[in-house]
Design an enzyme around this catalytic site. Structure first.
Site, PDB file in Angstrom:
ATOM      1  N   GLY A  29       0.943  -1.177   0.074  1.00  0.00           N
ATOM      2  CA  GLY A  29      -0.057  -0.048   0.243  1.00  0.00           C
ATOM      3  C   GLY A  29       0.732   1.239  -0.127  1.00  0.00           C
ATOM      4  CG  ASN A  30      -0.348   4.817  -1.506  1.00  0.00           C
ATOM      5  OD1 ASN A  30      -0.904   5.452  -1.234  1.00  0.00           O
ATOM      6  ND2 ASN A  30      -0.655   3.741  -2.734  1.00  0.00           N
ATOM      7  NE  ARG A  31       5.157   6.724   4.513  1.00  0.00           N
ATOM      8  CZ  ARG A  31       5.247   5.904   5.819  1.00  0.00           C
ATOM      9  NH1 ARG A  31       4.194   5.912   6.535  1.00  0.00           N
ATOM     10  NH2 ARG A  31       6.217   5.239   6.026  1.00  0.00           N
ATOM     11  CB  SER A  32      -2.753   8.256  -0.628  1.00  0.00           C
ATOM     12  OG  SER A  32      -3.718   8.884  -0.939  1.00  0.00           O
TER      13      SER A  32
END
Ligand code: C5P
Length: 233
Positions: A29-32
């Site tokens: 995943g990512n930090r958005s």
């Protein structure tokens, strides 16, 4: 006769970060946080638009008064975006889309075993949805007035570098507007404020916007209304 600037317009907005599964419990995943995308959805709704929010993983709830389509992966977002864009006046890709996905997704939880070597994950490239949206728009004569907006989070040693990279990305992707973030380590992600530059393919001067994500969203939506009403009032 007073009319809201986006009355009668359909605006599709992607928000949040995609999650690419490795097995039933793990993902890349990512930090958005989805905050900027949700703020855009609110601003577009308040401007009178019919809003479709394509929501990947978000730390915030979707706002009232918008149609929400939940997605998880980049491939799901691609399908939802191409479908929703077909009858949208505006498409804003503010989601953080994973560039890669694991090649193999295990049906069962991947186990650690003492006897096995360090595991290796093979990644496949995800399609560039923004670029495909531009291709789909350009292939449909009837959708010629559609406005497509991309986001770019760039790192660089100077503001000049960042704008140069972003300008190249705008030309490569072919979208109409590109909203550029200069990202540092703790800037932007999850924060409530933002500072961006809006670049336009038609070559008008870069426009700066900063403040809360709500204020930035209002500036972006005002700019979109202006561009849209200039092309097809
Ligand atoms: O190339 P880059 O990831 O920096 O481009 C960012 C823009 O492209 C964002 O608008 C993002 O939503 C979109 N994007 C996309 N599909 C991808 C990767 C990014 O639509 N696979």
């Amino acid at each position: 006769d007073y009319q809201l600037p986006l009355a009668g317009r359909t605006v599709t907005i992607s928000a949040g970060g995609t999650r690419e599964p490795l097995d039933p419990v793990r993902f890349l995943g990512n930090r958005s946080s989805g905050k900027q995308g949700v703020a855009l959805a609110v601003a577009a709704r308040n401007a009178g638009a019919t809003v479709r929010l394509l929501a990947a993983h978000m730390d915030v709830a979707p706002p009232a008064g918008v149609e929400v389509v939940r997605v998880e992966t980049a491939l799901q977002l691609r399908e939802a975006a191409l479908d929703a864009a077909a009858d949208s006046h505006v498409v804003i890709m503010s989601a953080a889309v994973a560039d890669f996905r694991p090649a193999d997704v295990s049906d069962t939880k991947i186990k650690k075993r003492d006897d096995t070597a360090d595991p290796v994950i093979t990644l496949l490239r995800n399609p560039d949805i923004l670029q495909e949206l531009v291709e789909q728009r350009n292939a449909a004569a009837s959708a010629s007035g559609q406005l497509i907006v991309g986001f770019a989070a760039e790192t660089g040693d100077s503001e000049g570098d960042v704008l140069e990279y972003a300008e190249a990305k705008l030309q490569r992707k072919g979208c109409d507007l590109l909203v550029v973030n200069h990202v540092g380590t703790d800037k932007v992600f999850g924060q409530d404020s933002n500072s961006v530059v809006i670049l336009s393919r038609s070559g008008s001067e870069p426009q700066e916007a900063s403040g809360t994500k709500t204020e930035v969203a209002e500036t972006i939506i005002t700019r979109i209304s202006f561009e849209l009403n200039r092309v097809s009032p």
